[in-house]
Design a protein around this motif. Structure first.
Motif, PDB file in Angstrom:
ATOM      1  N   UNK A 123      -1.858  16.167  -4.373  1.00  0.00           N
ATOM      2  CA  UNK A 123      -3.196  16.639  -4.021  1.00  0.00           C
ATOM      3  C   UNK A 123      -4.123  15.475  -3.674  1.00  0.00           C
ATOM      4  N   UNK A 124      -4.028  14.374  -4.451  1.00  0.00           N
ATOM      5  CA  UNK A 124      -4.832  13.187  -4.145  1.00  0.00           C
ATOM      6  C   UNK A 124      -4.400  12.584  -2.817  1.00  0.00           C
ATOM      7  N   UNK A 125      -3.108  12.491  -2.612  1.00  0.00           N
ATOM      8  CA  UNK A 125      -2.576  11.893  -1.389  1.00  0.00           C
ATOM      9  C   UNK A 125      -3.046  12.662  -0.162  1.00  0.00           C
ATOM     10  N   UNK A 126      -2.951  13.983  -0.204  1.00  0.00           N
ATOM     11  CA  UNK A 126      -3.372  14.801   0.946  1.00  0.00           C
ATOM     12  C   UNK A 126      -4.852  14.588   1.230  1.00  0.00           C
ATOM     13  N   UNK A 127      -5.681  14.660   0.206  1.00  0.00           N
ATOM     14  CA  UNK A 127      -7.128  14.474   0.410  1.00  0.00           C
ATOM     15  C   UNK A 127      -7.422  13.070   0.928  1.00  0.00           C
ATOM     16  N   UNK A 128      -6.782  12.046   0.364  1.00  0.00           N
ATOM     17  CA  UNK A 128      -7.031  10.667   0.780  1.00  0.00           C
ATOM     18  C   UNK A 128      -6.609  10.446   2.223  1.00  0.00           C
ATOM     19  N   UNK A 129      -5.423  10.929   2.590  1.00  0.00           N
ATOM     20  CA  UNK A 129      -4.936  10.744   3.962  1.00  0.00           C
ATOM     21  C   UNK A 129      -5.846  11.464   4.954  1.00  0.00           C
ATOM     22  N   UNK A 162     -10.656   9.278  -7.071  1.00  0.00           N
ATOM     23  CA  UNK A 162      -9.584   8.854  -7.978  1.00  0.00           C
ATOM     24  C   UNK A 162      -8.467   8.141  -7.209  1.00  0.00           C
ATOM     25  N   UNK A 163      -8.171   8.625  -6.007  1.00  0.00           N
ATOM     26  CA  UNK A 163      -7.143   7.977  -5.190  1.00  0.00           C
ATOM     27  C   UNK A 163      -7.583   6.566  -4.810  1.00  0.00           C
ATOM     28  N   UNK A 164      -8.831   6.421  -4.394  1.00  0.00           N
ATOM     29  CA  UNK A 164      -9.346   5.092  -4.043  1.00  0.00           C
ATOM     30  C   UNK A 164      -9.256   4.151  -5.234  1.00  0.00           C
ATOM     31  N   UNK A 165      -9.654   4.650  -6.405  1.00  0.00           N
ATOM     32  CA  UNK A 165      -9.645   3.819  -7.608  1.00  0.00           C
ATOM     33  C   UNK A 165      -8.217   3.384  -7.945  1.00  0.00           C
ATOM     34  N   UNK A 166      -7.270   4.314  -7.894  1.00  0.00           N
ATOM     35  CA  UNK A 166      -5.880   3.971  -8.198  1.00  0.00           C
ATOM     36  C   UNK A 166      -5.321   2.985  -7.171  1.00  0.00           C
ATOM     37  N   UNK A 167      -5.638   3.202  -5.907  1.00  0.00           N
ATOM     38  CA  UNK A 167      -5.136   2.293  -4.873  1.00  0.00           C
ATOM     39  C   UNK A 167      -5.777   0.923  -5.000  1.00  0.00           C
ATOM     40  N   UNK A 175       0.830  -1.198   0.000  1.00  0.00           N
ATOM     41  CA  UNK A 175       0.000   0.000   0.000  1.00  0.00           C
ATOM     42  C   UNK A 175       0.869   1.255   0.000  1.00  0.00           C
ATOM     43  N   UNK A 176       1.928   1.250   0.773  1.00  0.00           N
ATOM     44  CA  UNK A 176       2.846   2.398   0.784  1.00  0.00           C
ATOM     45  C   UNK A 176       3.407   2.648  -0.610  1.00  0.00           C
ATOM     46  N   UNK A 177       3.798   1.571  -1.295  1.00  0.00           N
ATOM     47  CA  UNK A 177       4.324   1.703  -2.653  1.00  0.00           C
ATOM     48  C   UNK A 177       3.230   2.187  -3.602  1.00  0.00           C
ATOM     49  N   UNK A 178       2.031   1.654  -3.444  1.00  0.00           N
ATOM     50  CA  UNK A 178       0.918   2.050  -4.310  1.00  0.00           C
ATOM     51  C   UNK A 178       0.603   3.540  -4.160  1.00  0.00           C
ATOM     52  N   UNK A 179       0.783   4.059  -2.968  1.00  0.00           N
ATOM     53  CA  UNK A 179       0.459   5.472  -2.732  1.00  0.00           C
ATOM     54  C   UNK A 179       1.415   6.418  -3.444  1.00  0.00           C
ATOM     55  N   UNK A 180       2.571   5.917  -3.872  1.00  0.00           N
ATOM     56  CA  UNK A 180       3.517   6.787  -4.565  1.00  0.00           C
ATOM     57  C   UNK A 180       3.000   7.227  -5.928  1.00  0.00           C
ATOM     58  N   UNK A 181       2.012   6.517  -6.478  1.00  0.00           N
ATOM     59  CA  UNK A 181       1.473   6.910  -7.785  1.00  0.00           C
ATOM     60  C   UNK A 181       0.442   8.030  -7.673  1.00  0.00           C
ATOM     61  N   UNK A 182      -0.021   8.309  -6.461  1.00  0.00           N
ATOM     62  CA  UNK A 182      -0.996   9.378  -6.276  1.00  0.00           C
ATOM     63  C   UNK A 182      -0.328  10.734  -6.416  1.00  0.00           C
ATOM     64  N   UNK A 183      -1.062  11.685  -6.957  1.00  0.00           N
ATOM     65  CA  UNK A 183      -0.544  13.055  -6.992  1.00  0.00           C
ATOM     66  C   UNK A 183      -0.516  13.586  -5.559  1.00  0.00           C
ATOM     67  N   UNK A 221      -3.705  -2.461  -5.644  1.00  0.00           N
ATOM     68  CA  UNK A 221      -3.743  -3.477  -4.572  1.00  0.00           C
ATOM     69  C   UNK A 221      -4.569  -4.692  -4.965  1.00  0.00           C
ATOM     70  N   UNK A 222      -4.886  -4.852  -6.241  1.00  0.00           N
ATOM     71  CA  UNK A 222      -5.751  -5.949  -6.683  1.00  0.00           C
ATOM     72  C   UNK A 222      -5.211  -7.315  -6.245  1.00  0.00           C
TER      73      UNK A 222
END
Length: 195
Positions: free
Chosen positions: A147-153, A182-187, A137-145, A191-192
């Motif tokens: 802005x997405x990361x801040x909102x998701x966290x 979008x962050x949820x979808x990317x994560x 999950x930590x690695x997956x979060x690196x693909x978030x922008x 994480x599939x």
């Protein structure tokens, strides 16, 4: 402001907010002890937020320290329109966003809460699997922008309502919802293998 909702849990407590307001006024007048009391009370929560956003305890400590230095300088301008804790969340969030934007591509985020320490009932294989999932999950979060990361966290890890995230980040609730979606979808896609 109608419908305004202060973010940190203690900001909702009128007694705590009143105490913070008094301390902020005194600190704005140069009372260092009052400011130290605010730092002691809000520092741990702000450090946790910054660590989740940045994924680095060292960078988080720097960001929070810089935020408090900035707040100390700006305290005479603090009008109390929002709770002191909310004001500090906003300063720390903006500071972290600037750090995230400056370090593109994003580094790994170790901000996902670690699983509880294995006890005698948890098998080593299960503990290793949990650790691997957190790392994935930590690695997956690196693909978030950033802005997405801040909102998701803020939404998913800190449990803040959309209106509070919007207020902190300075965007509309609809924009927050879009970024979180979008962050949820990317994560979820990243994480599939763990589903």
């Amino acid at each position: 402001m109608p419908g305004h909702r202060d973010v940190p849990p203690d900001a909702a407590d009128d007694g705590r907010r009143h105490e913070d307001d008094l301390l902020a006024v005194r600190a704005g007048e140069g009372d260092e002890e009052a400011f130290e009391a605010l730092v002691r009370h809000h520092g741990p929560k702000l450090l946790q937020l910054a660590t989740r956003l940045l994924g680095s305890r060292t960078e988080a400590e720097d960001a929070v320290q810089e935020a408090f230095v900035s707040a100390w300088r700006k305290l005479p301008e603090f009008r109390g329109d929002s709770a002191f804790g909310t004001w500090m969340y906003r300063i720390v969030t903006n500071r972290c966003l600037n750090v995230l934007r400056a370090r593109r591509p994003a580094a790994a985020l170790d901000a996902v809460p670690e699983p509880a320490a294995p006890d005698h009932q948890v098998s080593p294989a299960r503990a290793a699997e949990a650790h691997a999932a957190v790392e994935a999950l930590s690695k997956a979060m690196t693909v978030l922008s950033p802005e997405q990361r801040v909102c998701w966290v803020l939404r998913e890890l800190n449990g803040l309502p959309y209106d509070a995230v919007a207020d902190l980040v300075g965007i509309s609730q609809e924009a927050v919802r879009g970024r979180v979606f979008r962050a949820r979808r990317q994560l979820t896609e990243a994480m599939v293998a763990w589903q």
